[in-house]
Enzyme design. Structure first.
Site, short mmCIF file in Angstrom:
data_model
loop_
_atom_site.label_atom_id
_atom_site.label_comp_id
_atom_site.label_asym_id
_atom_site.label_seq_id
_atom_site.Cartn_x
_atom_site.Cartn_y
_atom_site.Cartn_z
N SER A 1 42.33 33.28 42.74
CA SER A 1 42.33 34.54 42.48
C SER A 1 41.25 34.91 41.71
CB SER A 1 43.51 35.10 42.24
OG SER A 1 44.61 34.94 43.35
N ARG B 1 30.40 39.85 38.42
CA ARG B 1 29.96 40.03 36.88
C ARG B 1 30.37 41.56 36.54
NH1 ARG B 1 23.75 38.51 37.88
NH2 ARG B 1 23.50 38.92 35.53
P1 GTP Z 1 42.28 27.99 41.14
O1 GTP Z 1 41.35 26.88 40.85
O2 GTP Z 1 43.05 27.61 42.62
O3 GTP Z 1 43.43 28.40 40.01
O4 GTP Z 1 41.56 29.38 41.44
P2 GTP Z 1 40.65 30.62 40.56
O5 GTP Z 1 41.78 31.59 39.99
O6 GTP Z 1 39.85 29.75 39.44
O7 GTP Z 1 39.88 31.26 41.53
P3 GTP Z 1 38.23 31.11 41.72
O8 GTP Z 1 37.48 32.00 40.52
O9 GTP Z 1 37.94 29.85 42.04
O10 GTP Z 1 38.16 32.27 42.98
C1 GTP Z 1 38.77 32.04 44.21
C2 GTP Z 1 38.02 32.76 45.14
O11 GTP Z 1 37.95 34.14 44.82
C3 GTP Z 1 36.56 32.34 45.22
O12 GTP Z 1 36.33 32.46 46.65
C4 GTP Z 1 35.86 33.59 44.80
O13 GTP Z 1 34.45 33.89 45.25
C5 GTP Z 1 36.71 34.66 44.87
N1 GTP Z 1 36.77 35.92 43.91
C6 GTP Z 1 36.66 35.40 42.38
N2 GTP Z 1 36.40 36.35 41.64
C7 GTP Z 1 36.32 37.59 42.52
C8 GTP Z 1 35.95 39.05 42.52
O14 GTP Z 1 35.56 39.70 41.55
N3 GTP Z 1 36.02 39.72 43.59
C9 GTP Z 1 36.25 39.14 44.79
N4 GTP Z 1 35.72 40.08 45.96
N5 GTP Z 1 36.26 37.80 45.29
C10 GTP Z 1 36.39 37.24 43.83
#
Ligand code: GTP
Ligand code: SPV
Ligand code: MN
Length: 608
Positions: A263, A517
């Site tokens: 997320s 961003r």
């Molecule tokens: P884990 O490693 O599983 O704990 O995930 P995480 O919380 O670090 O998530 P990560 O940042 O890898 O994002 C997961 C997905 O969400 C990716 O496919 C991103 O491209 C998408 N994502 C992240 N930030 C945003 C955002 O601000 N807007 C949208 N629409 N998608 C986002």
């Protein structure tokens, strides 16, 4: 075997005894102690064995078994000797039942293989929480070693001179016969068990991510959360941790926060400011998945990232969404990709969202299962090339915006704690909360949307308290009380906020907020609110920025969507309060302060 331990300089007798014991149980042919300095040799061995494939200069590719591509929550169990530790989410079982069962499964299961001994530290050396950070993972899988070397600090020296030689987490990983484990069937043979009150982790039947890199999730989150509570000293959370520096005023802020898996934590931590704000602000990366939080001698809340690398989701990573991530996985970074698409001729990698369209020339391209894209049947032709949970593994010193002091064992003071789920409506872009019980209450009611009716009532969340649902190791009521106790001891309370990057237009389904961003903008407002530079607008569920207060310099999103993003739908919120009540009622021993916060919010909504 003792000669292998001697040759590696492994002197800690308690560790030696533990290694001897499990080498005996698993029946491994030989034992090898590894340190980070063994990386280049192990990479070469993995390439020679075909476990890794070259993906450009200093980049590597691996594929995991196709039924073994993510954490398994159903097969993950927390075992202890005290039934009081049973919670709603931790799949609690008695230690006396789980230990023999796992030992049985592991008996002889590494025959013919090498058992690697990985001494590691989940913290920068010298941290005040160092006594909780040491561990030794035993694994029969070389790719797991390569991942652990990237994700943790690894070396024999880290465990030879422990203040208490016996105080290390015993983490045993046996891959098992992946093709015959019945993954996802009623006859599933996988078990991922943390015996939390014995600081022993026994994982059988996977070689993937959180199931197999035991320093990361099993120790860094589950075990550490238990240790933090049992010792009364700290919190361990699935949180990212960033610094925001205002170059004009010279002020440095630190914000940590929980977002359920996939997320947005990694993306937020690697965030580059929008171009128009880049001259003034700098965002630095401390951590993207785990934070340990404690109260320092000066009475402030401090945080560290216990990890040494990032295991990031590949999907949608590109020049626009996350240029920092691309830098951190470029040639020469020794990055390991897992389950993305791979070109066996050019050695390129690709994933959905890397570019708008997949490569036009299909020659040489294989999907995440290793199947030739060009040979796909008509009905499979639209299937993803990369697994949606495919990932990259890179060390923190490859991350261009990594904080200069990320290795500082004393950690950084925390100014803000945020929670954010994927919520298509109801949750505004940001709402700030200044009251401790209400902030904890907000974390406990964090959720991500249920996407199909079968998984939950339409519009109702799959609650994921503090984003810890899959990592919860003890009773949720005790967990809430522990939060109130630790934070109750701070002199300068961090400001809480709930954020949502994922609100959608109900008509055409587009994301109302551009995200990535631009997510810096609401966080800047939050820090201004904490400093008393803006006042926002009070609502029943927290303080929301006015449109004028958000810094929108160079904003390329649609400002027409801001009205909806900065408003609350009182009717939807009233409905949500009923769901929350049901959610919180599951927890025994939930502190009265949390119920009071719930009733306060419900009353404010009734009067809104
Ligand atoms: P884990 O490693 O599983 O704990 O995930 P995480 O919380 O670090 O998530 P990560 O940042 O890898 O994002 C997961 C997905 O969400 C990716 O496919 C991103 O491209 C998408 N994502 C992240 N930030 C945003 C955002 O601000 N807007 C949208 N629409 N998608 C986002
Ligand atoms: C998550 O699933 O939240 C992760 C990846 O961070 S794993 O290491 O597989 O748990
Ligand atoms: Mn995670």
């Amino acid at each position: 075997m003792d000669s292998a331990l001697d040759a590696a300089g492994l002197q800690n007798e308690a560790v030696r005894e533990y290694v001897r014991y499990w080498a005996g149980v698993t029946g491994a042919d030989r034992v090898e102690v590894v340190s980070a300095s063994d990386d280049a040799r192990l990479i070469q061995e993995a390439l020679d064995a075909g476990e890794l494939l070259p993906a450009g200069e200093g980049r590597y590719y691996s594929r995991s078994y196709y039924k073994d591509t993510a954490r398994s929550e159903e097969r993950t169990i927390v075992a202890t000797n005290n039934p009081e530790d049973k919670g709603v989410y931790n799949n609690w079982r008695p230690a006396s039942e789980m230990k023999p069962l796992l030992e049985d499964l592991m008996t002889g299961a590494s025959a013919g293989k090498t058992m690697y001994v990985i001494p590691y530290l989940m913290a920068p050396p010298g941290s005040p929480l160092e006594e909780f950070a040491a561990g030794v993972e035993l694994t029969d899988n070389r790719c797991v070693v390569l991942h652990m070397i990237r994700m943790a600090r690894v070396g024999v020296d880290l465990i030879n001179n422990l203040a208490n030689p016996d105080s290390f987490v015993r983490a045993v990983h046996v891959t098992g016969d992946l093709e015959n484990l019945g993954q996802g069937t009623p006859d599933d043979k996988r078990y991922f068990v943390t015996v939390a009150d014995e600081r022993t982790i026994l994982h059988f039947g996977s070689s993937y991510g959180g199931n197999a890199l035991l320093g990361k999730i099993a120790h860094g989150l589950r075990q550490a959360a238990y240790d933090g509570w049992a010792s009364g000293r700290f919190l361990s959370e699935q949180f990212m941790l960033i610094g925001i520096k205002d170059k004009k005023t010279g002020k440095d802020y630190h914000i940590c926060g929980g977002f359920p898996s996939a997320s947005g934590k990694t993306n937020l931590a690697m965030m580059l400011p929008p171009d128009a704000l880049g001259d003034r602000y700098q965002v630095s990366f401390y951590g993207d998945d785990i934070a340990w939080l404690w109260v320092g001698d000066d009475g402030r809340l401090y945080g560290i990232n216990p990890e040494n690398g990032a295991f990031g989701v590949a999907k949608d990573t590109n020049e626009t969404t996350n240029p920092t991530a691309l830098e951190s996985i470029k040639e020469g970074t020794d990055v390991v990709f897992t389950n993305v698409a791979y070109n066996e001729k050019t050695h390129e990698v690709w994933w959905e969202g890397r570019t708008k369209q997949p490569p036009a020339d299909l020659d040489g391209w294989l999907d995440w299962k290793g199947e030739r894209i060009a040979d796909r049947s008509e009905e499979d032709k639209d299937a993803p090339w990369a697994h949606p949970n495919s990932r990259f593994t890179t060390q923190l010193d490859n991350v261009p915006n990594v904080a200069a002091d990320y290795n500082d064992p004393h950690g950084v003071p925390i100014d803000g704690i945020i929670f954010g789920g994927r919520t298509r409506d109801r949750e505004p872009l940001i709402r700030a909360i200044t009251d401790l019980p209400e902030g904890v209450y907000d974390g406990l009611t964090l959720g991500a949307e249920a996407t199909f009716a079968a998984e939950g009532v339409e519009g109702q969340l799959r609650y994921d308290p503090m984003s810890m649902r899959p990592f919860m190791s003890y009773d949720e009521g005790d967990y809430a009380a522990h939060w109130l106790k630790i934070l109750g001891g701070v002199k300068e309370m961090p400001i809480f906020a709930h954020v949502n990057w994922f609100q959608k237009d109900p008509e055409d389904g587009h994301f109302l907020w551009p995200g990535y961003r631009d997510n810096l903008r609401p966080l800047l407002w939050l820090m201004q609110l904490k400093e008393g530079e803006v006042t926002g607008r009070e609502t029943a569920v927290g303080i929301i920025p006015t449109k004028e207060e958000l810094n929108l310099d160079g904003f390329e999103g649609d400002t027409a969507d801001l009205d909806r993003l900065l408003d609350i739908d009182v009717e939807r919120w009233r409905q949500e309060m009923g769901f929350r009540e049901g959610h919180l009622k599951q927890f025994d021993r939930l502190p009265e302060e949390i119920w009071e916060a719930h009733r306060r919010v419900a009353k404010a909504l009734d009067e809104a």
